[in-house]
Design an enzyme around this catalytic site. Sequence first.
Site, PDB file in Angstrom:
ATOM      1  N   CYS A   2       0.830  -1.201   0.000  1.00  9.79           N
ATOM      2  CA  CYS A   2       0.000   0.000   0.000  1.00  9.79           C
ATOM      3  C   CYS A   2       0.868   1.255   0.000  1.00  9.79           C
ATOM      4  CB  CYS A   2      -0.888   0.025   1.235  1.00  9.79           C
ATOM      5  SG  CYS A   2      -1.863  -1.464   1.399  1.00  9.79           S
ATOM      6  N   ARG A  27       3.253   1.750  -7.948  1.00  7.47           N
ATOM      7  CA  ARG A  27       3.394   0.586  -7.067  1.00  7.47           C
ATOM      8  C   ARG A  27       2.308  -0.448  -7.311  1.00  7.47           C
ATOM      9  NH1 ARG A  27       5.638   2.013  -1.849  1.00  7.47           N
ATOM     10  NH2 ARG A  27       4.091   0.659  -0.922  1.00  7.47           N
ATOM     11  N   TRP A  73      -3.314  -2.038  -1.754  1.00  9.05           N
ATOM     12  CA  TRP A  73      -3.052  -3.270  -2.503  1.00  9.05           C
ATOM     13  C   TRP A  73      -3.446  -4.384  -1.542  1.00  9.05           C
ATOM     14  CZ3 TRP A  73      -0.028  -7.750  -3.008  1.00  9.05           C
ATOM     15  CH2 TRP A  73       0.003  -8.274  -4.306  1.00  9.05           C
ATOM     16  N   ASN A  97      -0.153   0.562   6.135  1.00  5.71           N
ATOM     17  CA  ASN A  97       0.557  -0.311   5.210  1.00  5.71           C
ATOM     18  C   ASN A  97       1.210  -1.403   6.061  1.00  5.71           C
ATOM     19  OD1 ASN A  97       2.045  -1.465   3.181  1.00  5.71           O
ATOM     20  ND2 ASN A  97       3.500   0.231   2.980  1.00  5.71           N
ATOM     21  N   GLY A  98       0.998  -2.671   5.715  1.00  4.21           N
ATOM     22  CA  GLY A  98       1.626  -3.748   6.492  1.00  4.21           C
ATOM     23  C   GLY A  98       0.618  -4.840   6.820  1.00  4.21           C
ATOM     24  N   GLU A 479      15.011 -22.328 -13.362  1.00  7.99           N
ATOM     25  CA  GLU A 479      14.633 -20.939 -13.098  1.00  7.99           C
ATOM     26  C   GLU A 479      15.791 -19.982 -13.435  1.00  7.99           C
ATOM     27  OE1 GLU A 479      12.076 -19.328 -12.786  1.00  7.99           O
ATOM     28  OE2 GLU A 479      12.596 -17.468 -11.798  1.00  7.99           O
ATOM     29  N   LYS A 483      15.482 -16.993 -16.191  1.00 10.62           N
ATOM     30  CA  LYS A 483      15.761 -15.575 -15.890  1.00 10.62           C
ATOM     31  C   LYS A 483      16.727 -15.008 -16.916  1.00 10.62           C
ATOM     32  CE  LYS A 483      13.214 -14.651 -13.913  1.00 10.62           C
ATOM     33  NZ  LYS A 483      12.143 -15.394 -13.354  1.00 10.62           N
ATOM     34  N   GLU A 486      15.099 -14.658 -20.503  1.00  8.36           N
ATOM     35  CA  GLU A 486      14.029 -13.687 -20.718  1.00  8.36           C
ATOM     36  C   GLU A 486      14.502 -12.237 -20.632  1.00  8.36           C
ATOM     37  OE1 GLU A 486      10.598 -13.769 -18.078  1.00  8.36           O
ATOM     38  OE2 GLU A 486      11.841 -14.328 -16.388  1.00  8.36           O
ATOM     39  N   HIS A 502      23.307 -37.324 -21.480  1.00  8.59           N
ATOM     40  CA  HIS A 502      22.395 -37.846 -22.501  1.00  8.59           C
ATOM     41  C   HIS A 502      22.129 -36.824 -23.608  1.00  8.59           C
ATOM     42  CE1 HIS A 502      21.705 -41.350 -19.989  1.00  8.59           C
ATOM     43  NE2 HIS A 502      21.714 -40.493 -18.964  1.00  8.59           N
ATOM     44  N   LYS A 601       3.654  -8.968 -18.440  1.00  9.65           N
ATOM     45  CA  LYS A 601       3.680  -9.357 -17.022  1.00  9.65           C
ATOM     46  C   LYS A 601       2.626 -10.410 -16.743  1.00  9.65           C
ATOM     47  CE  LYS A 601       5.038  -9.317 -12.818  1.00  9.65           C
ATOM     48  NZ  LYS A 601       6.261 -10.101 -12.598  1.00  9.65           N
TER      49      LYS A 601
END
Length: 606
Positions: A2, A27, A73, A97-98, A479, A483, A486, A502, A601
């Site tokens: 937030c 944000r 948020w 916020n939190g 992963e 990264k 991309e 192999h 996204k």
Amino acid sequence: MCGIIGYIGNKNAINIILEGLKKLEYRGYDSAGLAFVNDSQIEIVKCKGKISNLESLIKPATFSTSAIGHTRWATHGKPSNENAHPHTSRSIALVHNGIIENYIELKKELEAEGYKFNSETDTEVIAHLIGKYRKELSLVDAVRKACLRLRGSYAIVLIDRNEPDMLIGVRMESPLVIGVSDEERFIASDIPAFLNYCRNVVFLEDGEMVLLSKEGFKIYNLNGEEKEKKVHTIAWTPSMAEKDGFKHYMLKEIYEQPRAIADTIRGRVLSDGEVVYEEWGLMPQDMKEFERLYLVACGTSYHACLIGKYMIEEMCEIPVEVDIASEFRYRKVPFGKNSLFVAVTQSGETADTLAALRYAKKSGIKTLSICNVIGSTVSRESDYIFYTRSGPEIGVASTKAFTSQVVAFYILSLALALSRGKISKEMAQDLVIDLMALPRKIEDTLKLDADIQTIVKEVYRKPNFLYLGRGINYPVALEGALKLKEISYIHAEGYAAGEMKHGPIALIEENFPVVFITSHGSLLEKTISNIQEIKARDGFVITITDTNKGLLNRLSDKLLYIEGSNPYLNPVIFTVPLQLFAYYIAVLRGCDVDQPRNLAKSVTVE
Ligand code: M6R
């Protein structure tokens, strides 16, 4: 998460708050609101959706010299007008916020005393707690007394209609910064909210409370002792300020991981090894029923599922299948009736994951989602929900959302294992101790930043990379490769180290870069053999490990030693240097790190 902005001065605070809220839009948010004192009454304007909606609700010529504002948020309760901040109680209005860990127990207490709740938020508990103490105490003492009862993280800012010339802010594990200018003061979660007006700032520390007035500000700790604070002058441009001084959102989000993980853990486990179930709806008795789990997702979230499989099968002895959502949705899956389908998605809107969830629901099995966005389609349509609390992820490449998903799997595995009697209380307690130490270990891992930049300078021009890992570190290799490809557009492949012989070994020639991810434990010797095979062909070996065995050191061209954890949490720690590695390579190659070509996204089409 937030955004908060407060103002007190001589100008029209309403305009300044609206402008500040717009500066915080980057944000991500789902609703917005503001509060001010007018004719000795608190006025609240708030709504779901855009700040332009909020603006249209404010009567023309509204004027006040102090106000507080908020972009929300969602973390507790879906995006809605009711859940939007500010929240009120008696004479006060408050933004937050939190995450308040003990809000359920405080809410029960307040409800028993007759307080009525108008929202599903944890924030309203803070407002009522202050309101309750305000009956007999000064505003400052009431805020202090309430804060001493809160557990969790919070940045709060509030106004009181009986003290209209003052704003109060308190910080605990959630940022709050004061802007100091002639005859006006600002308070915000982030500097960009007021950077157009003022560059002199004071950063609040945990457990500090500030009283702001036109004339000045005073800072106290929660015991009421006054504190001296330094005023800093900010030289950042607005764009730098939005990224907290980092060059890209991706880097900021990599560095946010200790916080994102601490928030994801917060209130979900207790130090005695217990798991807290209330929020996600899946109870121990349900857990006992499941005979098979299906973990389904796309991209990076799919890699989290692969790690989840290792955890669940080993800790809980339940068979687990993992599938890419775009494949799963077209398979004829013979679900057993006691199966649990788990959709994993940062956005909660990925079309293939949603379709896979709907397919599983149609077959009548129970569904759980691990999701970062409250109120998203996947979270709404699942029977059970575990929210990761990474906060909005702006960089297209997923970083903090991924590590939080792995942590969610760890908590799910712990819960399944406990409910089925597969681990003892003592073992659960040890696993929780490791989990609690994870944010600190990630902070330490981030200190490898400079070493990683040095390694990157040697390899960033290479056209191909191979990433290898065994066991639970195999998905980490996948992963790491994702990264890199991309954001830097370098061809990279992740492979199970044992599978190297192999096929991929044919690629190895002099100085071909191979990144190994390996932990202490039974698979280490086998990985060392794989490294020897690469070295025998003159490949360039970069090793990420939590063991500093001499041989590993001698064989590797570069070795990043990291203080590890238990084998289930090491994938989280090992992922961090791989994110930094990809990031710095992409920067050196001049790539658009936050918005790589051809990627979105959230992939809401098939
Ligand atoms: O929002 P989701 O977690 O469902 O997104 C899934 C993938 O699209 C996402 O993880 C994608 O692979 C990222 N760009 C990876 O960094």
